[in-house]
Every structure is written in structure tokens, then in C-alpha cells.
Design a protein around this motif. Structure first.
Motif, mmCIF file in Angstrom:
data_model
loop_
_atom_site.group_PDB
_atom_site.id
_atom_site.type_symbol
_atom_site.label_atom_id
_atom_site.label_comp_id
_atom_site.label_asym_id
_atom_site.label_seq_id
_atom_site.Cartn_x
_atom_site.Cartn_y
_atom_site.Cartn_z
ATOM 1 N N THR A 60 49.663 29.424 -139.894
ATOM 2 C CA THR A 60 50.654 30.378 -139.373
ATOM 3 C C THR A 60 50.032 31.774 -139.298
ATOM 4 O OG1 THR A 60 51.490 30.574 -141.646
ATOM 5 C CG2 THR A 60 52.663 29.080 -140.164
ATOM 6 N N PRO A 61 49.101 31.978 -138.387
ATOM 7 C CA PRO A 61 48.348 33.240 -138.358
ATOM 8 C C PRO A 61 49.156 34.430 -137.857
ATOM 9 C CG PRO A 61 47.778 31.892 -136.466
ATOM 10 C CD PRO A 61 48.674 31.053 -137.329
ATOM 11 N N GLY A 62 48.641 35.613 -138.170
ATOM 12 C CA GLY A 62 49.222 36.848 -137.668
ATOM 13 C C GLY A 62 50.495 37.247 -138.389
ATOM 14 N N ALA A 63 51.189 38.230 -137.794
ATOM 15 C CA ALA A 63 52.432 38.744 -138.384
ATOM 16 C C ALA A 63 53.664 38.053 -137.810
ATOM 17 C CB ALA A 63 52.518 40.249 -138.143
ATOM 18 N N VAL A 64 53.451 37.005 -137.028
ATOM 19 C CA VAL A 64 54.563 36.238 -136.461
ATOM 20 C C VAL A 64 55.374 35.618 -137.603
ATOM 21 C CG1 VAL A 64 55.176 34.290 -134.972
ATOM 22 C CG2 VAL A 64 53.182 35.710 -134.418
ATOM 23 N N ARG A 65 56.687 35.596 -137.448
ATOM 24 C CA ARG A 65 57.548 34.937 -138.435
ATOM 25 C C ARG A 65 57.812 33.510 -137.953
ATOM 26 N NH1 ARG A 65 62.205 39.390 -138.871
ATOM 27 N NH2 ARG A 65 61.672 39.627 -136.661
ATOM 28 N N TYR A 66 57.294 32.549 -138.694
ATOM 29 C CA TYR A 66 57.321 31.140 -138.291
ATOM 30 C C TYR A 66 58.469 30.398 -138.972
ATOM 31 C CZ TYR A 66 52.488 31.817 -136.627
ATOM 32 O OH TYR A 66 51.350 32.245 -135.982
ATOM 33 N N GLN A 67 59.126 29.516 -138.208
ATOM 34 C CA GLN A 67 60.213 28.703 -138.750
ATOM 35 C C GLN A 67 60.175 27.318 -138.108
ATOM 36 O OE1 GLN A 67 62.788 29.338 -141.072
ATOM 37 N NE2 GLN A 67 63.274 27.161 -140.791
ATOM 38 N N THR A 68 60.262 26.278 -138.926
ATOM 39 C CA THR A 68 60.386 24.923 -138.389
ATOM 40 C C THR A 68 61.702 24.309 -138.848
ATOM 41 O OG1 THR A 68 59.444 23.589 -140.204
ATOM 42 C CG2 THR A 68 57.883 24.702 -138.718
ATOM 43 N N TYR A 69 62.242 23.446 -137.990
ATOM 44 C CA TYR A 69 63.400 22.633 -138.327
ATOM 45 C C TYR A 69 63.002 21.173 -138.140
ATOM 46 C CZ TYR A 69 66.069 26.958 -138.111
ATOM 47 O OH TYR A 69 66.530 28.237 -138.343
ATOM 48 N N TRP A 70 63.206 20.350 -139.170
ATOM 49 C CA TRP A 70 62.779 18.966 -139.095
ATOM 50 C C TRP A 70 63.905 18.036 -139.516
ATOM 51 C CZ3 TRP A 70 62.565 16.006 -143.627
ATOM 52 C CH2 TRP A 70 62.699 16.720 -144.821
ATOM 53 N N SER A 71 63.881 16.829 -138.962
ATOM 54 C CA SER A 71 64.908 15.828 -139.227
ATOM 55 C C SER A 71 64.364 14.726 -140.122
ATOM 56 C CB SER A 71 65.393 15.216 -137.908
ATOM 57 O OG SER A 71 66.167 14.057 -138.141
ATOM 58 N N SER A 72 65.205 14.226 -140.993
ATOM 59 C CA SER A 72 64.806 13.159 -141.908
ATOM 60 C C SER A 72 64.785 11.786 -141.240
ATOM 61 C CB SER A 72 65.758 13.121 -143.112
ATOM 62 O OG SER A 72 67.095 12.896 -142.675
ATOM 63 N N CYS A 73 65.248 11.699 -139.994
ATOM 64 C CA CYS A 73 65.214 10.417 -139.284
ATOM 65 C C CYS A 73 64.800 10.639 -137.823
ATOM 66 C CB CYS A 73 66.542 9.684 -139.379
ATOM 67 S SG CYS A 73 67.975 10.642 -138.873
ATOM 68 N N ASP A 74 63.768 11.460 -137.638
ATOM 69 C CA ASP A 74 63.219 11.717 -136.303
ATOM 70 C C ASP A 74 62.394 10.505 -135.891
ATOM 71 O OD1 ASP A 74 61.649 12.641 -134.109
ATOM 72 O OD2 ASP A 74 61.970 14.702 -134.755
ATOM 73 N N GLU A 75 62.853 9.817 -134.862
ATOM 74 C CA GLU A 75 62.210 8.562 -134.477
ATOM 75 C C GLU A 75 60.883 8.744 -133.752
ATOM 76 O OE1 GLU A 75 64.922 9.462 -130.912
ATOM 77 O OE2 GLU A 75 64.654 10.056 -133.011
ATOM 78 N N PHE A 76 60.586 9.965 -133.314
ATOM 79 C CA PHE A 76 59.335 10.210 -132.591
ATOM 80 C C PHE A 76 58.284 10.945 -133.417
ATOM 81 C CE2 PHE A 76 62.200 9.579 -128.933
ATOM 82 C CZ PHE A 76 61.471 8.594 -128.268
ATOM 83 N N ILE A 77 58.709 11.638 -134.443
ATOM 84 C CA ILE A 77 57.763 12.368 -135.285
ATOM 85 C C ILE A 77 57.603 11.601 -136.594
ATOM 86 C CG2 ILE A 77 57.186 14.583 -136.335
ATOM 87 C CD1 ILE A 77 57.434 14.566 -133.242
ATOM 88 N N ASN A 78 56.488 10.915 -136.700
ATOM 89 C CA ASN A 78 56.217 10.098 -137.886
ATOM 90 C C ASN A 78 54.859 10.465 -138.475
ATOM 91 O OD1 ASN A 78 58.584 8.370 -137.710
ATOM 92 N ND2 ASN A 78 57.633 7.499 -135.895
ATOM 93 N N PRO A 79 54.819 10.897 -139.736
ATOM 94 C CA PRO A 79 55.973 11.047 -140.637
ATOM 95 C C PRO A 79 56.814 12.265 -140.294
ATOM 96 C CG PRO A 79 54.012 11.884 -141.692
ATOM 97 C CD PRO A 79 53.553 11.280 -140.387
ATOM 98 N N ASP A 80 58.043 12.276 -140.800
ATOM 99 C CA ASP A 80 58.945 13.405 -140.536
ATOM 100 C C ASP A 80 58.346 14.729 -140.993
ATOM 101 O OD1 ASP A 80 60.840 11.552 -139.640
ATOM 102 O OD2 ASP A 80 61.719 11.335 -141.635
ATOM 103 N N SER A 81 57.580 14.681 -142.071
ATOM 104 C CA SER A 81 57.004 15.897 -142.655
ATOM 105 C C SER A 81 55.937 16.531 -141.770
ATOM 106 C CB SER A 81 56.413 15.591 -144.025
ATOM 107 O OG SER A 81 55.390 14.608 -143.924
ATOM 108 N N SER A 82 55.566 15.881 -140.677
ATOM 109 C CA SER A 82 54.551 16.426 -139.776
ATOM 110 C C SER A 82 54.922 17.807 -139.254
ATOM 111 C CB SER A 82 54.332 15.485 -138.592
ATOM 112 O OG SER A 82 53.454 16.048 -137.640
ATOM 113 N N THR A 83 56.202 18.049 -139.118
ATOM 114 C CA THR A 83 56.664 19.324 -138.555
ATOM 115 C C THR A 83 56.373 20.505 -139.484
ATOM 116 O OG1 THR A 83 58.410 18.265 -137.261
ATOM 117 C CG2 THR A 83 58.740 20.573 -137.808
#
Length: 224
Positions: free
Chosen positions: A167-190
Motif C-alpha cells: 500500500t505505497p504512498g499517502a493513499v488511504r487504502y480500504q478493502t472489503y471482502w466476503s466470506s463466501c466469495d465464489e470467485f476469490i479463493n481464498p477469500d483472504s486474497s483481498t
């Protein structure tokens, strides 16, 4: 009585102006928002969320949905996003924009931030269900499509993107992740080191784009 009623109407109108005018001014001063769609998506993916933003006071001329060729490399898309953000800044007079990305849009927008100078022009970056550390579903498409191959957990693209500071720079980073995301495996990838990482419960991948609670969280974040 008619004079009294008329006076009350005028006073009510003035009071309404006093209440709404500062709010409108504040909305016009907010960073423009650039929405970046994901794999096999398009600008239309954001229709519902953009409608939510408008209903919540964002002027239409501060909301922009970026379109790109989903089959090309995310590096190519990142360069195009740089030009798009430059055009939004020129059009609005804003020094910086906020980026809200879904799925693969998280990767090309992160590449823009890290390697194309985007950290100087982005205030907040928000990822909805981004495969930030890859997904194990890529074998179904990676043999044919460059952008899909780049989402493989062991791709050189992701190794470069995640090397060092995620998360470089002074940008404020935010992620939202789902516990049953069928396309992102593992869910924690986000989840990204150095970002705010928020679980939104069990929401399917595409529904992150139209979920009212997710939309509300994004808007609340960008107001802060």
C-alpha cells in the motif's frame, strides 16, 4: 391568514436553502470518484452504486465509470487509467480522485498507483472483492487471456505488484471482502497489508456491486 401562510412558506423555503446549500457545497468539494470494473465487466456494472452516490448528494459531474478491454494486460489498463484520471482531474479541476474498484479492477488500479505515478493523484483507493493475492480459479482462462493469467497467485504480475510495500504512498487504502466469495479463493486474497480490511459477511462476488450495505459503507468512507 393568507399573509401569515405566505410568510411561513417563504421562511420555510429560506430555511431549506440554509440547510441544503452547505451540504451541496460540501458534495461539490469532494474528490471525484473513478469506478473501475472487473474481469469481463463494464462501466454499466456501477449503475446501481452510482445511483446510490447521486441519491446521497454526490453531483453527477463528480462520478466517472472507467471502461477498458478486459482481455489486455492489467499493465496496459493501468496506463490507460492514468490517462483517464488525468482527464478527470483536468475536467473537474480536482487535485486528486478517489478510486473504487471491483475484482480485477483492483489489480490494474493498484498497478497504476504503484508504477504509474498514481499515488500522487489518488486520495482514497477502495477494493471490492479484489484478487489482490490471486485466485485459484485462473486455470479455466489463463491459457488464453493475459489479464486472467495475471490473477494467478504465482504470476509474475502479482509478485511484482505485491513486492515490498503493498500500500505505497499517502493513499488511504480500504478493502472489503466476503466470506463466501465464489470467485476469490481464498477469500483472504483481498486483504492488503497497510490497508483497512473489512469483512462484509456472506455476499456473492457480483453482488458486492449492488449490495446496499456495501454501498453505504463505501459512501460513508469517502465522506470521512
Amino acid at each position: 391568514m393568507r399573509k401569515t401562510a405566505g410568510l411561513l412558506s417563504v421562511l420555510a423555503a429560506v430555511a431549506a436553502m440554509l440547510v441544503t446549500t452547505p451540504s451541496a457545497a460540501q458534495a461539490a468539494d469532494r474528490d471525484p470518484v473513478v469506478f473501475v470494473h472487473g474481469y469481463k465487466g463494464g462501466a454499466w456494472n456501477w449503475n446501481d452504486m452510482i445511483a446510490d452516490f447521486k441519491a446521497d448528494g454526490w453531483p453527477a459531474n463528480r462520478l466517472f465509470a472507467f471502461s477498458y478491454d478486459v482481455f489486455q494486460s492489467n499493465k496496459t489498463t493501468a496506463a490507460q487509467l492514468r490517462s483517464y484520471v488525468d482527464s478527470v482531474r483536468a475536467q473537474t479541476g480536482a487535485a486528486k480522485v478517489d478510486i473504487v474498484a471491483h475484482s480485477m479492477g483492483s489489480l490494474n488500479s493498484r498497478w497504476y498507483l504503484k508504477f504509474n505515478g498514481g499515488t500522487s493523484y489518488v486520495d482514497r483507493w477502495v477494493s471490492l472483492g479484489g484478487p489482490n493475492h490471486g485466485t485459484n480459479l485462473t486455470p479455466v482462462c489463463s491459457w488464453l487471456i493475459t489479464s486472467c493469467a495475471e490473477m494467478a497467485p504465482d504470476s509474475s504480475f502479482l509478485r511484482d505488484l505485491n513486492a515490498g510495500d503493498e500500500t505505497p504512498g499517502a493513499v488511504r487504502y480500504q478493502t472489503y471482502w466476503s466470506s463466501c466469495d465464489e470467485f476469490i479463493n481464498p477469500d483472504s486474497s483481498t486483504i492488503l497489508s497497510g490497508a483497512g480490511n473489512t469483512g462484509v459477511g456472506c455476499i456473492e462476488h457480483a453482488w458486492l456491486l449492488v449490495s446496499d450495505p456495501v454501498s453505504q459503507q463505501v459512501r460513508t468512507l469517502l465522506k470521512s
